[in-house]
Structures are given as C-alpha cells and as structure tokens.
Design a protein around this motif. Structure first.
Motif, PDB file in Angstrom:
ATOM      1  N   SER A  17      18.129  55.566 -40.525  1.00 33.48           N
ATOM      2  CA  SER A  17      19.127  55.528 -41.593  1.00 33.48           C
ATOM      3  C   SER A  17      19.527  54.087 -41.890  1.00 33.48           C
ATOM      4  O   SER A  17      20.421  53.842 -42.679  1.00 33.48           O
ATOM      5  CB  SER A  17      20.367  56.319 -41.149  1.00 33.48           C
ATOM      6  OG  SER A  17      20.886  55.742 -39.956  1.00 33.48           O
ATOM      7  N   LYS A  18      18.872  53.104 -41.217  1.00 31.41           N
ATOM      8  CA  LYS A  18      19.408  51.747 -41.245  1.00 31.41           C
ATOM      9  C   LYS A  18      18.776  50.827 -42.273  1.00 31.41           C
ATOM     10  O   LYS A  18      19.416  49.896 -42.746  1.00 31.41           O
ATOM     11  CB  LYS A  18      19.326  51.152 -39.835  1.00 31.41           C
ATOM     12  CG  LYS A  18      20.168  51.992 -38.858  1.00 31.41           C
ATOM     13  CD  LYS A  18      20.021  51.644 -37.419  1.00 31.41           C
ATOM     14  CE  LYS A  18      20.681  52.723 -36.552  1.00 31.41           C
ATOM     15  NZ  LYS A  18      20.485  52.507 -35.133  1.00 31.41           N
ATOM     16  N   ILE A  19      17.511  51.048 -42.597  1.00 30.31           N
ATOM     17  CA  ILE A  19      16.912  50.318 -43.718  1.00 30.31           C
ATOM     18  C   ILE A  19      16.109  51.302 -44.560  1.00 30.31           C
ATOM     19  O   ILE A  19      15.762  52.389 -44.080  1.00 30.31           O
ATOM     20  CB  ILE A  19      15.989  49.137 -43.269  1.00 30.31           C
ATOM     21  CG1 ILE A  19      14.791  49.627 -42.444  1.00 30.31           C
ATOM     22  CG2 ILE A  19      16.771  48.096 -42.488  1.00 30.31           C
ATOM     23  CD1 ILE A  19      13.744  48.539 -42.206  1.00 30.31           C
ATOM     24  N   LEU A  47      21.362  46.730 -35.078  1.00 32.52           N
ATOM     25  CA  LEU A  47      20.501  46.468 -33.925  1.00 32.52           C
ATOM     26  C   LEU A  47      19.179  47.226 -34.065  1.00 32.52           C
ATOM     27  O   LEU A  47      18.121  46.731 -33.736  1.00 32.52           O
ATOM     28  CB  LEU A  47      21.229  46.873 -32.638  1.00 32.52           C
ATOM     29  CG  LEU A  47      22.472  46.025 -32.342  1.00 32.52           C
ATOM     30  CD1 LEU A  47      23.265  46.607 -31.185  1.00 32.52           C
ATOM     31  CD2 LEU A  47      22.072  44.600 -32.038  1.00 32.52           C
ATOM     32  N   GLY A  48      19.252  48.472 -34.547  1.00 32.69           N
ATOM     33  CA  GLY A  48      18.027  49.239 -34.789  1.00 32.69           C
ATOM     34  C   GLY A  48      17.614  49.116 -36.240  1.00 32.69           C
ATOM     35  O   GLY A  48      18.426  48.763 -37.093  1.00 32.69           O
ATOM     36  N   PHE A  49      16.334  49.330 -36.511  1.00 35.20           N
ATOM     37  CA  PHE A  49      15.871  49.430 -37.902  1.00 35.20           C
ATOM     38  C   PHE A  49      14.458  49.981 -37.952  1.00 35.20           C
ATOM     39  O   PHE A  49      13.968  50.349 -39.002  1.00 35.20           O
ATOM     40  CB  PHE A  49      15.926  48.074 -38.627  1.00 35.20           C
ATOM     41  CG  PHE A  49      15.008  47.020 -38.051  1.00 35.20           C
ATOM     42  CD1 PHE A  49      13.702  46.899 -38.502  1.00 35.20           C
ATOM     43  CD2 PHE A  49      15.459  46.146 -37.084  1.00 35.20           C
ATOM     44  CE1 PHE A  49      12.866  45.932 -37.971  1.00 35.20           C
ATOM     45  CE2 PHE A  49      14.627  45.177 -36.554  1.00 35.20           C
ATOM     46  CZ  PHE A  49      13.315  45.065 -36.992  1.00 35.20           C
ATOM     47  N   GLU A  52      22.316  50.790 -28.013  1.00 36.72           N
ATOM     48  CA  GLU A  52      22.279  50.086 -29.303  1.00 36.72           C
ATOM     49  C   GLU A  52      22.533  51.043 -30.461  1.00 36.72           C
ATOM     50  O   GLU A  52      23.209  50.690 -31.432  1.00 36.72           O
ATOM     51  CB  GLU A  52      20.927  49.382 -29.477  1.00 36.72           C
ATOM     52  CG  GLU A  52      20.813  48.147 -28.588  1.00 36.72           C
ATOM     53  CD  GLU A  52      19.562  47.324 -28.842  1.00 36.72           C
ATOM     54  OE1 GLU A  52      19.452  46.243 -28.246  1.00 36.72           O
ATOM     55  OE2 GLU A  52      18.693  47.752 -29.642  1.00 36.72           O
ATOM     56  N   ASN A  53      22.004  52.262 -30.362  1.00 38.57           N
ATOM     57  CA  ASN A  53      22.287  53.248 -31.412  1.00 38.57           C
ATOM     58  C   ASN A  53      23.781  53.537 -31.480  1.00 38.57           C
ATOM     59  O   ASN A  53      24.354  53.674 -32.559  1.00 38.57           O
ATOM     60  CB  ASN A  53      21.530  54.549 -31.142  1.00 38.57           C
ATOM     61  CG  ASN A  53      20.070  54.447 -31.551  1.00 38.57           C
ATOM     62  OD1 ASN A  53      19.687  53.517 -32.257  1.00 38.57           O
ATOM     63  ND2 ASN A  53      19.263  55.390 -31.099  1.00 38.57           N
ATOM     64  N   ALA A  54      24.417  53.632 -30.305  1.00 36.75           N
ATOM     65  CA  ALA A  54      25.860  53.895 -30.281  1.00 36.75           C
ATOM     66  C   ALA A  54      26.613  52.738 -30.942  1.00 36.75           C
ATOM     67  O   ALA A  54      27.543  52.949 -31.720  1.00 36.75           O
ATOM     68  CB  ALA A  54      26.323  54.074 -28.835  1.00 36.75           C
ATOM     69  N   ARG A  60      19.032  50.812 -23.091  1.00 35.70           N
ATOM     70  CA  ARG A  60      19.271  49.814 -24.150  1.00 35.70           C
ATOM     71  C   ARG A  60      19.192  50.461 -25.526  1.00 35.70           C
ATOM     72  O   ARG A  60      20.084  50.281 -26.368  1.00 35.70           O
ATOM     73  CB  ARG A  60      18.220  48.693 -24.040  1.00 35.70           C
ATOM     74  CG  ARG A  60      18.366  47.598 -25.086  1.00 35.70           C
ATOM     75  CD  ARG A  60      17.104  46.739 -25.184  1.00 35.70           C
ATOM     76  NE  ARG A  60      15.973  47.514 -25.663  1.00 35.70           N
ATOM     77  CZ  ARG A  60      14.742  47.461 -25.139  1.00 35.70           C
ATOM     78  NH1 ARG A  60      14.478  46.678 -24.107  1.00 35.70           N
ATOM     79  NH2 ARG A  60      13.773  48.204 -25.637  1.00 35.70           N
ATOM     80  N   GLU A  61      18.136  51.232 -25.774  1.00 38.22           N
ATOM     81  CA  GLU A  61      17.946  51.803 -27.113  1.00 38.22           C
ATOM     82  C   GLU A  61      19.087  52.760 -27.465  1.00 38.22           C
ATOM     83  O   GLU A  61      19.579  52.756 -28.592  1.00 38.22           O
ATOM     84  CB  GLU A  61      16.595  52.520 -27.197  1.00 38.22           C
ATOM     85  CG  GLU A  61      15.402  51.581 -27.175  1.00 38.22           C
ATOM     86  CD  GLU A  61      15.349  50.620 -28.357  1.00 38.22           C
ATOM     87  OE1 GLU A  61      15.805  50.981 -29.466  1.00 38.22           O
ATOM     88  OE2 GLU A  61      14.870  49.473 -28.173  1.00 38.22           O
ATOM     89  N   LEU A  62      19.499  53.586 -26.490  1.00 37.86           N
ATOM     90  CA  LEU A  62      20.560  54.551 -26.789  1.00 37.86           C
ATOM     91  C   LEU A  62      21.904  53.845 -26.971  1.00 37.86           C
ATOM     92  O   LEU A  62      22.685  54.194 -27.862  1.00 37.86           O
ATOM     93  CB  LEU A  62      20.638  55.605 -25.677  1.00 37.86           C
ATOM     94  CG  LEU A  62      19.383  56.498 -25.566  1.00 37.86           C
ATOM     95  CD1 LEU A  62      19.528  57.473 -24.418  1.00 37.86           C
ATOM     96  CD2 LEU A  62      19.130  57.246 -26.876  1.00 37.86           C
ATOM     97  N   GLU A 116      12.107  53.970 -34.092  1.00 34.28           N
ATOM     98  CA  GLU A 116      11.087  54.286 -33.088  1.00 34.28           C
ATOM     99  C   GLU A 116      11.653  54.898 -31.814  1.00 34.28           C
ATOM    100  O   GLU A 116      10.955  55.621 -31.116  1.00 34.28           O
ATOM    101  CB  GLU A 116      10.343  53.003 -32.672  1.00 34.28           C
ATOM    102  CG  GLU A 116       9.426  52.463 -33.718  1.00 34.28           C
ATOM    103  CD  GLU A 116       8.862  51.117 -33.308  1.00 34.28           C
ATOM    104  OE1 GLU A 116       7.706  50.853 -33.644  1.00 34.28           O
ATOM    105  OE2 GLU A 116       9.564  50.336 -32.656  1.00 34.28           O
ATOM    106  N   ALA A 117      12.910  54.561 -31.487  1.00 32.25           N
ATOM    107  CA  ALA A 117      13.393  54.861 -30.138  1.00 32.25           C
ATOM    108  C   ALA A 117      13.479  56.355 -29.863  1.00 32.25           C
ATOM    109  O   ALA A 117      12.957  56.842 -28.854  1.00 32.25           O
ATOM    110  CB  ALA A 117      14.753  54.207 -29.926  1.00 32.25           C
ATOM    111  N   LEU A 118      14.135  57.096 -30.752  1.00 34.37           N
ATOM    112  CA  LEU A 118      14.296  58.519 -30.477  1.00 34.37           C
ATOM    113  C   LEU A 118      12.951  59.228 -30.533  1.00 34.37           C
ATOM    114  O   LEU A 118      12.677  60.132 -29.737  1.00 34.37           O
ATOM    115  CB  LEU A 118      15.293  59.154 -31.456  1.00 34.37           C
ATOM    116  CG  LEU A 118      16.743  58.686 -31.273  1.00 34.37           C
ATOM    117  CD1 LEU A 118      17.677  59.475 -32.174  1.00 34.37           C
ATOM    118  CD2 LEU A 118      17.188  58.816 -29.823  1.00 34.37           C
TER     119      LEU A 118
HETATM  120 MG    MG Z   1      17.786  52.646 -32.405  1.00 37.80          MG
END
Ligand code: MG
Ligand code: ADP
Length: 524
Positions: free
Chosen positions: A77-79, A91-93, A32-34, A28-30, A96-98
């Motif tokens: 890079s999102k917020i 979706l990410g902000f 969502e990053n895509a 899911r996390e990967l 944490e995922a990576l």
């Molecule tokens: Mg993410």
C-alpha cells in the motif's frame, strides 16, 4: 539439463529466503510494518526454539477486504508508481516481507481499523476468507515455525543465544531510529527487553546501554541532523559496534559516513578502543535510493560530500569543551577579571589560567567551573595536531649516529627521514621532525629515533614524536607558558584525549562543586 524457467514455488522460495534470512529479519520486517502503520507501541513475543514469533502494534490496522491479498508477491500500500520509487517515505515499499513469511512459515494476520467494530483474521498461505476476531485497533501478525519448509536454512542457523543477540541488536537499532516508540519483547513468555518512549537519542541510549556513564554523553539536534556521542576521555567501546548512521528512520551500514565519523575521533582513543557515536540524518526522500539491497540497509545517497561535511562540522563542535556562562559563575569570573591573572585573548571560551599544581597540573577557571589540565598530555595533543597539519623534516647538523637493523632503517626512510649508511647497522640521520630540533632534546635523540624506527604508521609516529617532545610532568612552568599552552590546547580539534587516548582534563562544574559542598541545603 536444458534451460527452463523455474516453477513458481521455487522462485517464491528463493525470493522469500533473500528478505527473510533469519529470525531477526522476520522481527525487523514486522516491526517496520508496525512503524509504517504509525504504531506507538510494539509488543513482540518470541519462541526461538520453534522459530515462532508474534508482533502486535497499535497502528492504523488493515481493512478486512485488504486481508486476503496481503501476502501476494510485491503487493504494497506504500508506493504505486515508478515515480513513487524516487520518493520513498516509508520503511517498506517492496511488498515482499509478508509474502516471504507466508512462503516460509504458517502466517496469521489479525487486524482492526478504527472504523471497524471488530478485528478480522486470515491464515496464510491457505487464504480462507477472513474470520471475525475480538481485538483492539491495530495489527497482530503471528509467524509459526519459520523455515520449517526450508531445512537448508533452518539447520544452518546459529545457536539460539546468538539468534537472540541478533534480534536484540535489531530491536536496538529500530529503537534508536525511532526513539519515541515503546517496545516490549518477551522470550518464552518471560520479559526480555523493554524500552520506554524517549524524546531523543540522549534519553534512549542509556536504556540500550545501561552501563554507560551518562555524564560522558554529548547530544545535539537540528532538524537535519541529530548526534549523540561519547566524550572520548569518558566513553569508548571495545568494538566498533556503536558507530551508527540512521538515515530517515532506518539504521544503515554506510562505510563512507562511518569513516567520516571515525576520522573525527582519530587519535583520541587508546589502541583497540572505538568511539560511541550515533548520527541520525533527515535527508529529502528524493536524495536517497533505497532500492539497493533487499533489507535496505545499504543505500545510494546523493550529495554524499555535503552530508560528510555536515557530520564533520557537527562532531568537531561537539568534541570541543565549551563552558556556558551561567549567571552565578559569570559573576565570579568578572570578579576574577579584576585581579591580574592571565586571560585568554581570542575566540575560544574565555578562561583564566590560575596556577600550576604539583608542577604537573594547570588550574583553569572558566564560567562553568574549573579544569585541571595535565600539562604533558595537553602539550602532546597540541604538538600532535601541529604535526598532522604540517609534517616537516628539517636538516640536523651535526647528524645523529644510531644503530638500526635494515628493517628499522627502512621504517625511518618511509617516514621521510634522511639516512646515510655508516658501517655495519650504523646510520647517520641527517634530518629530523621539526619538534626534535629543540636543543634540550639533543641527548635523547638516539633513543627517540630507535623507538621511532619500530613504527610503520605515520600517524602513530607523529603521536610518538609529540609525546617525546611535549613538556614533561614535574616541570615548573611560568604563567606565560601556561597561558599559551592552554590557549593552544583549547584550539585543538580533539581536546579530550592525547593521541594515545589518555584524558587531558578533569572538569569540575560549578554545579557539581555546589552539590558536593551541600550548598543547596542552605538555599532550601
Ligand atoms: Mg514491510
Ligand atoms: P511493504 O511493507 O513493503 O509494503 P509487506 O509485505 O511488509 O510490504 O506488507 C504488505 C502490506 O501489508 C503493507 O504495504 C501494508 O499495507 C500492510 N501491512 C503489513 N503489516 C502491517 C501492519 N502492522 N499494520 C498495517 N498494515 C500492515
């Protein structure tokens, strides 16, 4: 033990295990990053035995000089500011995922941006400088042996088939949230899941649920809300697995909104069956607080009532059969108007009640074709909704004597009936639900009341009362009665099924009839 701050490595592992709690969470996390990187194509390879996976996308990529810092805790890079947290568009902000994946696996990130001649690759957590790599624009992230350094997690994971089901569900939810993307996944290098890009939910869902009857789907779309639902007389599920809300591109669990959906389908399906309904909402970013759960599938939504009303009105419109006047059949209908048949008087789509067949079915003609309506269930639906709107108990004189156990008598009392003890296990019933005051039902009332006394739920009781009071199949009806019944049935909230879930109407569309009789052959 004295109180002391935890070492960094322990803190990291705790935080990482919270976001990446399973193979499916890593996927899911990967993915969502895509999606955040504007990918249109996402390719996933899975090796569930070693808990390894790779996600490749054709998104915008990551600049080489950003790669070394990519997996630092809370790096994104999102917020950038507290203000941004109130307008999350991606979706990410949380960044944490990576970092989590780098703590829990051998992580390799390879990426190429449009402006670069080649891609660059880093391995984490070692953090050696980026090495060049030949690749197309986009990003490939490889996770090797997830949870190898967290044996408590690894050893507690469910079986491989169960984990794969979880991954599949995750991908299906991502796909319904982003129908225009193309998805491809392999397990041990064998094709496992493929979803072609679709315009909308209506095109996508049959790929996800191939055994679904597409005829039973209804779709509607506005900029704020897209709904795909299964007509209850045709489509239902054994589990509540497809009552799904998607908020700004993310499938979420929202019990209040799910309840709103369920309420719209109340008493339209058989016992132990659930509706299929996907609702995608587009809500202004500042009205959502995503920061409620690390996986963000729970949110706080401002103006909840407003969205509940939107969903309700959309679903109610869609659950009504509304024949569209089409050129040719419109003409037929006008011709029919010249004969002296009954015609519905007001707002619901104009129909003609033609005749009764087999003393059981009412033949109705409308601009898009014909309906065969079963008289008993149609009347049952009408009476049930009347009882729901207006639950009224009226005195009955003389009272009715029935034999009931004390528990059964309690059930009737709980429904509001007026009961008086009259000897051993005998009771006098002094008030009745309004439809049962019909003199024609008089002789059956002791039997009906005994049946009613076994029910503890008001809604089930109302369905029972409606069923027992409704016109029986096999009863001849005159035109006036049929016309009134069809008119009332058309006004119901859920005209597709009776409150026990039986279908009410068999629709035959003009086009289907033409196809059956091979009429296009002549035209061709
Ligand atoms: Mg993410
Ligand atoms: P978040 O998604 O919350 O920002 P992540 O840890 O998932 O945090 O990712 C960190 C950063 O790495 C992202 O903000 C993004 O800039 C970059 N990134 C991760 N995956 C990709 C990808 N597939 N394509 C482009 N950039 C990516």
């Amino acid at each position: 033990m004295a109180i002391a701050p935890l070492p960094r490595v322990v803190v990291d592992r705790i935080a990482a295990g919270e976001v990446i709690d399973s193979l499916a969470a890593a996927v899911r996390e990967l993915a969502e990053n895509a999606i955040d990187a504007q990918a249109t194509r996402i390719v996933i390879t899975l090796d569930p035995d070693t808990l390894s996976l790779e996600v490749s996308d054709n998104g915008v990529g990551i600049a080489a000089n950003d790669l070394p810092a990519i997996a630092q805790f809370h790096s994104t890079s999102k917020i950038g500011s507290l203000e941004d947290l109130c307008h999350v568009q991606t979706l990410g902000f949380r960044g944490e995922a990576l970092h989590g994946l780098a703590c829990l696996s051998r992580l390799r990130v390879a990426s190429r941006t449009a402006g670069s001649d080649c891609g660059w690759e880093v391995s984490l957590p070692t953090g050696s400088p980026p090495r060049p790599r030949a690749m197309a624009v986009g990003t490939t992230i490889t996770v090797g042996e997830l949870f190898a350094n967290l044996p408590a997690r690894r050893d507690g994971l469910p079986s491989v088939p169960q984990q794969l089901r979880h991954v599949q569900r995750t991908l299906h939810l991502l796909a319904i949230a982003h129908p225009t993307l193309s998805w491809q996944a392999t397990v041990h290098r064998h094709p496992w899941l493929t979803l072609a890009p679709s315009q909308n939910l209506r095109e996508l869902l049959p790929q996800v649920l191939p055994r679904l009857d597409p005829q039973g789907l209804r779709h509607s779309q506005t900029p704020q809300i897209e709904v795909l639902l299964g007509v209850p007389s045709v489509v239902s599920r054994p589990r509540p697995d497809w009552i799904q809300v998607v908020l700004n591109g993310r499938a979420i669990a929202h019990p209040d909104l799910e309840q709103t959906i369920l309420d719209c389908f109340r008493r339209t399906l058989p016992r132990h069956r659930f509706p299929l309904c996907v609702v995608r909402l587009n809500v202004p970013a500042h009205e959502i607080d995503w920061n409620r759960h690390p996986a963000k599938h729970e949110v706080y939504l401002h103006r909840l009532t407003h969205w509940q009303e939107q969903i309700q009105s959309q679903l109610q419109q869609m659950l009504h059969p509304e024949p569209q006047p089409s050129g040719r059949s419109h003409h037929l209908l006008r011709l029919a108007e010249q004969s002296q048949n009954y015609q519905a008087s007001s707002s619901p789509p104009p129909v003609r009640v033609r005749s009764q067949l087999l003393n059981t079915y009412i033949l109705v003609e409308h601009s898009g074709g014909i309906w065969l309506v079963e008289q008993h269930v149609a009347h049952e639906r009408v009476l049930f909704e009347e009882l729901e709107r207006h639950w009224q108990l009226l005195p009955c004189d003389p009272p009715i004597a029935v034999t009931l156990t004390p528990a059964a008598a309690d059930n009737l009392l709980a429904l509001g009936l007026d009961l008086e003890s009259f000897g051993v296990q005998t009771w006098l019933v002094r008030s009745l639900p309004q439809p049962w005051l019909d003199p024609l039902l008089q002789e059956h009332l002791p039997e009906f009341l005994t049946e009613l006394s076994t029910l503890t739920d008001l809604s089930l009781a109302q369905a029972q009362i409606a069923c027992r009071s409704a016109i029986k199949n096999g009863t001849p009806l005159d035109g006036e009665v049929m016309h009134r019944l069809i008119h009332q049935w058309q006004q119901t909230r859920n005209p597709h099924t009776c409150p026990h879930g039986r279908p009410i109407c068999l629709p035959l569309e003009t086009n289907d009839l033409a196809r059956y009789f091979r009429r296009p052959w002549l035209a061709g």
